[in-house]
Design a protein around this motif. Structure first.
Motif, PDB file in Angstrom:
ATOM      1  N   CYS A   1       0.834  -1.200   0.000  1.00 37.73           N
ATOM      2  CA  CYS A   1       0.000   0.000   0.000  1.00 37.73           C
ATOM      3  C   CYS A   1       0.875   1.259   0.000  1.00 37.73           C
ATOM      4  O   CYS A   1       0.591   2.214  -0.722  1.00 37.73           O
ATOM      5  CB  CYS A   1      -0.940  -0.011   1.192  1.00 37.73           C
ATOM      6  SG  CYS A   1      -2.061   1.385   1.176  1.00 37.73           S
ATOM      7  N   ALA A   2       1.957   1.228   0.793  1.00 37.89           N
ATOM      8  CA  ALA A   2       2.846   2.400   0.826  1.00 37.89           C
ATOM      9  C   ALA A   2       3.415   2.661  -0.566  1.00 37.89           C
ATOM     10  O   ALA A   2       3.527   3.806  -1.012  1.00 37.89           O
ATOM     11  CB  ALA A   2       3.969   2.171   1.836  1.00 37.89           C
ATOM     12  N   GLU A   3       3.750   1.581  -1.279  1.00 45.08           N
ATOM     13  CA  GLU A   3       4.314   1.755  -2.627  1.00 45.08           C
ATOM     14  C   GLU A   3       3.281   2.314  -3.598  1.00 45.08           C
ATOM     15  O   GLU A   3       3.598   3.124  -4.469  1.00 45.08           O
ATOM     16  CB  GLU A   3       4.912   0.435  -3.123  1.00 45.08           C
ATOM     17  CG  GLU A   3       6.281   0.227  -2.483  1.00 45.08           C
ATOM     18  CD  GLU A   3       6.868  -1.167  -2.634  1.00 45.08           C
ATOM     19  OE1 GLU A   3       6.216  -2.036  -3.239  1.00 45.08           O
ATOM     20  OE2 GLU A   3       7.994  -1.366  -2.111  1.00 45.08           O
ATOM     21  N   ARG A   4       2.040   1.891  -3.416  1.00 42.54           N
ATOM     22  CA  ARG A   4       0.988   2.455  -4.276  1.00 42.54           C
ATOM     23  C   ARG A   4       0.779   3.932  -3.969  1.00 42.54           C
ATOM     24  O   ARG A   4       0.541   4.730  -4.876  1.00 42.54           O
ATOM     25  CB  ARG A   4      -0.320   1.688  -4.091  1.00 42.54           C
ATOM     26  CG  ARG A   4      -0.261   0.316  -4.739  1.00 42.54           C
ATOM     27  CD  ARG A   4      -1.541  -0.428  -4.578  1.00 42.54           C
ATOM     28  NE  ARG A   4      -2.638   0.190  -5.307  1.00 42.54           N
ATOM     29  CZ  ARG A   4      -3.890  -0.263  -5.236  1.00 42.54           C
ATOM     30  NH1 ARG A   4      -4.174  -1.296  -4.480  1.00 42.54           N
ATOM     31  NH2 ARG A   4      -4.840   0.328  -5.929  1.00 42.54           N
TER      32      ARG A   4
ATOM     33  N   GLY B   1       0.088  11.235   3.847  1.00 43.78           N
ATOM     34  CA  GLY B   1       1.322  12.027   3.713  1.00 43.78           C
ATOM     35  C   GLY B   1       2.181  11.516   2.565  1.00 43.78           C
ATOM     36  O   GLY B   1       2.637  12.286   1.716  1.00 43.78           O
ATOM     37  N   ILE B   2       2.354  10.211   2.509  1.00 45.48           N
ATOM     38  CA  ILE B   2       3.179   9.625   1.443  1.00 45.48           C
ATOM     39  C   ILE B   2       2.542   9.906   0.085  1.00 45.48           C
ATOM     40  O   ILE B   2       3.214  10.263  -0.877  1.00 45.48           O
ATOM     41  CB  ILE B   2       3.356   8.101   1.670  1.00 45.48           C
ATOM     42  CG1 ILE B   2       4.193   7.878   2.927  1.00 45.48           C
ATOM     43  CG2 ILE B   2       4.000   7.424   0.461  1.00 45.48           C
ATOM     44  CD1 ILE B   2       4.215   6.446   3.416  1.00 45.48           C
ATOM     45  N   SER B   3       1.205   9.789   0.011  1.00 44.88           N
ATOM     46  CA  SER B   3       0.563   9.973  -1.292  1.00 44.88           C
ATOM     47  C   SER B   3       0.592  11.446  -1.721  1.00 44.88           C
ATOM     48  O   SER B   3       0.627  11.735  -2.914  1.00 44.88           O
ATOM     49  CB  SER B   3      -0.855   9.404  -1.293  1.00 44.88           C
ATOM     50  OG  SER B   3      -1.668  10.188  -0.468  1.00 44.88           O
ATOM     51  N   LEU B   4       0.574  12.357  -0.763  1.00 44.70           N
ATOM     52  CA  LEU B   4       0.662  13.769  -1.143  1.00 44.70           C
ATOM     53  C   LEU B   4       2.062  14.113  -1.644  1.00 44.70           C
ATOM     54  O   LEU B   4       2.243  14.802  -2.645  1.00 44.70           O
ATOM     55  CB  LEU B   4       0.322  14.660   0.050  1.00 44.70           C
ATOM     56  CG  LEU B   4      -1.154  14.674   0.482  1.00 44.70           C
ATOM     57  CD1 LEU B   4      -1.337  15.486   1.745  1.00 44.70           C
ATOM     58  CD2 LEU B   4      -2.022  15.215  -0.644  1.00 44.70           C
ATOM     59  N   LEU B   5       3.066  13.603  -0.920  1.00 45.93           N
ATOM     60  CA  LEU B   5       4.447  13.927  -1.290  1.00 45.93           C
ATOM     61  C   LEU B   5       4.951  13.075  -2.448  1.00 45.93           C
ATOM     62  O   LEU B   5       5.948  13.402  -3.077  1.00 45.93           O
ATOM     63  CB  LEU B   5       5.374  13.696  -0.092  1.00 45.93           C
ATOM     64  CG  LEU B   5       5.168  14.598   1.117  1.00 45.93           C
ATOM     65  CD1 LEU B   5       5.981  14.099   2.293  1.00 45.93           C
ATOM     66  CD2 LEU B   5       5.583  16.026   0.769  1.00 45.93           C
ATOM     67  N   LYS B   6       4.260  11.947  -2.677  1.00 40.41           N
ATOM     68  CA  LYS B   6       4.728  10.941  -3.640  1.00 40.41           C
ATOM     69  C   LYS B   6       6.182  10.568  -3.353  1.00 40.41           C
ATOM     70  O   LYS B   6       7.023  10.473  -4.254  1.00 40.41           O
ATOM     71  CB  LYS B   6       4.592  11.441  -5.074  1.00 40.41           C
ATOM     72  CG  LYS B   6       3.152  11.698  -5.499  1.00 40.41           C
ATOM     73  CD  LYS B   6       2.915  11.173  -6.884  1.00 40.41           C
ATOM     74  CE  LYS B   6       1.508  11.401  -7.401  1.00 40.41           C
ATOM     75  NZ  LYS B   6       0.433  11.276  -6.443  1.00 40.41           N
ATOM     76  N   GLU B   7       6.436  10.407  -2.107  1.00 35.82           N
ATOM     77  CA  GLU B   7       7.812  10.112  -1.705  1.00 35.82           C
ATOM     78  C   GLU B   7       7.770   9.063  -0.609  1.00 35.82           C
ATOM     79  O   GLU B   7       7.016   9.183   0.349  1.00 35.82           O
ATOM     80  CB  GLU B   7       8.440  11.403  -1.172  1.00 35.82           C
ATOM     81  CG  GLU B   7       9.902  11.251  -0.865  1.00 35.82           C
ATOM     82  CD  GLU B   7      10.469  12.556  -0.318  1.00 35.82           C
ATOM     83  OE1 GLU B   7      10.577  13.513  -1.088  1.00 35.82           O
ATOM     84  OE2 GLU B   7      10.773  12.588   0.880  1.00 35.82           O
TER      85      GLU B   7
END
Ligand code: ASP
Ligand code: MG
Length: 471
Positions: free
Chosen positions: A52-55, A110-116
């Motif tokens: 999920c984190a990778e997606r 947060g991860i999906s907003l930053l794409k990081e």
């Protein structure tokens, strides 16, 4: 007795399993043991978190993310309901699960907003599996009227460096903190349920100890509190002579030495985390048992400093799939010092773990086995390293191989073992690509094509009579 127990993800695959594990814990508490439990995430959860984190890093719909969180919540709430019937304990666990998942959602957003997705963020995400399973097991134990507390690995005192994804404990700090934290709680009669796999740096940033790291957490805690025993609860009856999926006639090995267990762990027998035996070996006074959660009365295996002489020269045959070979060669390598250092420097640079090495005595070729996932990047780094030299004529890789290891203290000084190994494999028409024997003589390892792996394992299991004795 002070006993550390470790329960892996498959031992708590569903709600009724938590209740079952709690009953095992109960039986040890009633024996007047001081009981410390290390627990993994429920089976499959760590993988789902990573996925999920990778997606999120690429592209994820809000709804998909929501659904992921809801599914995790449902799964854990169900497990809690199935294993806890005391309403007030259940409420407390449910609240913890809700809070924890809200935090996870914020992290993933947060991860999906930053794409990081830094390795630090990835560790944070991975930590949630254990942070969800631990309160449930605590609730199931409390439900049996056992005074119990739960803590994360860091709260228990495990402090690591910041090598995210594969952090190493800072031993002196951890030992002291663990002693200071856990000893008084044990003396007050609490059973302690601790999240495996996760720890923190000195600055309080979450780290993980490498996949399957709960074994390692158990050992760190056991060493610090000077436990007399560690029991690794698995879903097989102890350590087996080989993978039962390959050879159904695999048997439990009643007793192994630390060194044998370590060789096996390195060679893909998924018994224990490879790093976890070293600290036990250094102490020599911790008895290690491997038992089956679902057959708790079966003896399982014990792992001790040295085992008595065995009748069989080999104790186990292991196989490591998903490997690849890199070959580096060229006649001018001969007699040129420093080449091996540069070759292995490239492996380090590519962050590839070396599994097996062999160099032919003509010196014109060095072959190295690595995990298949490391193969391409290592080959690339090697090519870059030697781009402007002319000692190296070729660098090539092969990705469809596996490593087979025959392990046992009895191999030491027993002539004819190698002959037996290679004869039995040859009789099945299997070609051997590469061979290594460490000078410890505990292990003969060799490489075959992946498609021949199972056949070779079965041939060796039979040749060394590791199956059931029929007499
Ligand atoms: N949950 C972590 C993993 O799946 C750690 C463990 O199982 O020991 O790798
Ligand atoms: Mg796991």
């Amino acid at each position: 007795m002070r006993v550390v127990h470790k329960f892996g993800g498959r031992s708590i695959g569903n709600g009724s399993n938590f209740g079952h594990v709690a009953k095992i814990i109960y039986s040890f508490v009633k024996k007047n043991d001081e009981v410390i439990i290390l627990v993994s995430a429920m089976a499959g959860v760590t993988d789902q978190l990573i996925e999920c984190a990778e997606r999120c890093q690429k592209e994820i719909k809000k709804d998909t993310l929501r659904e992921f969180i809801q599914n995790l919540l449902k799964k854990h709430l169900k497990a809690a309901e199935e294993s806890i019937d005391d309403i007030s304990i259940l409420k407390e666990v449910e609240q913890k699960l809700n809070e924890t998942l809200e935090e996870l959602e914020r992290v993933l957003v947060g991860i999906s907003l930053l794409k990081e997705l830094s390795s630090q963020a990835r560790d944070k995400v991975m930590s949630f599996g254990e942070r969800l399973s631990t309160p449930i097991l605590w609730g199931a134990v409390k439900n049996l009227d056992i005074p119990a507390l739960y803590l994360t690995g860091y709260e228990a005192g495990i402090v690591t460096d910041d090598r995210f994804g594969n952090a190493r404990p800072i031993w002196n700090i951890s030992i002291e903190k663990i002693q200071q934290t856990l000893s008084p709680l044990l003396e007050q009669g609490y059973t302690l349920i601790i999240s495996g796999f996760i720890a923190e740096t000195e600055d309080g940033i979450i780290t993980t100890l490498g996949r399957g790291g709960t074994d390692y957490s158990a050992v760190i805690i056991a060493a610090a509190i000077e436990a007399q025993e560690i029991i690794f609860w698995k879903t097989t009856s102890g350590v087996l002579t080989t993978d039962p999926n390959i050879e159904p006639n695999a048997q439990t090995i009643p007793s192994l030495s630390y060194a044998e267990a370590m060789e096996l762990a390195y060679f893909g027998a998924k018994i224990l985390h490879p790093k976890c035996l070293q600290p036990v070996m250094e102490r020599e006074n911790i008895l290690v048992r491997v038992k089956n959660t679902f057959k708790p009365d079966a003896e399982g295996s014990i792992i001790v400093p040295v085992t008595e002489q065995v009748e069989n020269v080999a104790k186990a045959v292991s196989v490591l799939f998903n490997a690849g070979i890199i070959e580096v060669g060229g006649a001018e390598m001969i007699g040129t010092p420093g080449i091996a250092a540069r070759i292995f420097g490239a492996f380090e640079k590519a962050d590839a773990n070396v599994i097996m090495i062999s160099q032919s005595s003509s010196e014109a070729n060095i072959s190295v086995v690595v995990n298949r996932s490391d193969l391409k990047k290592t080959e690339k780094t090697l090519k870059e390293t030697f781009a402007h030299t002319n000692y190296i004529k070729y660098i090539r890789s092969e990705d469809d191989i596996c490593v087979i290891g025959v392990v046992g203290e009895g191999l030491k000084g027993t002539p004819g073992v190698a002959a037996k190994v290679f004869q039995s494999v040859a009789q099945k028409g299997v070609n051997v690509r590469m061979i290594a024997q460490g000078s410890s003589e505990l292990n003969i390892s060799f490489v075959v094509k992946e498609k021949d792996g199972a056949l070779a394992v079965r041939a060796l299991h039979e040749a060394f009579e590791l199956g059931e004795k029929i007499n």
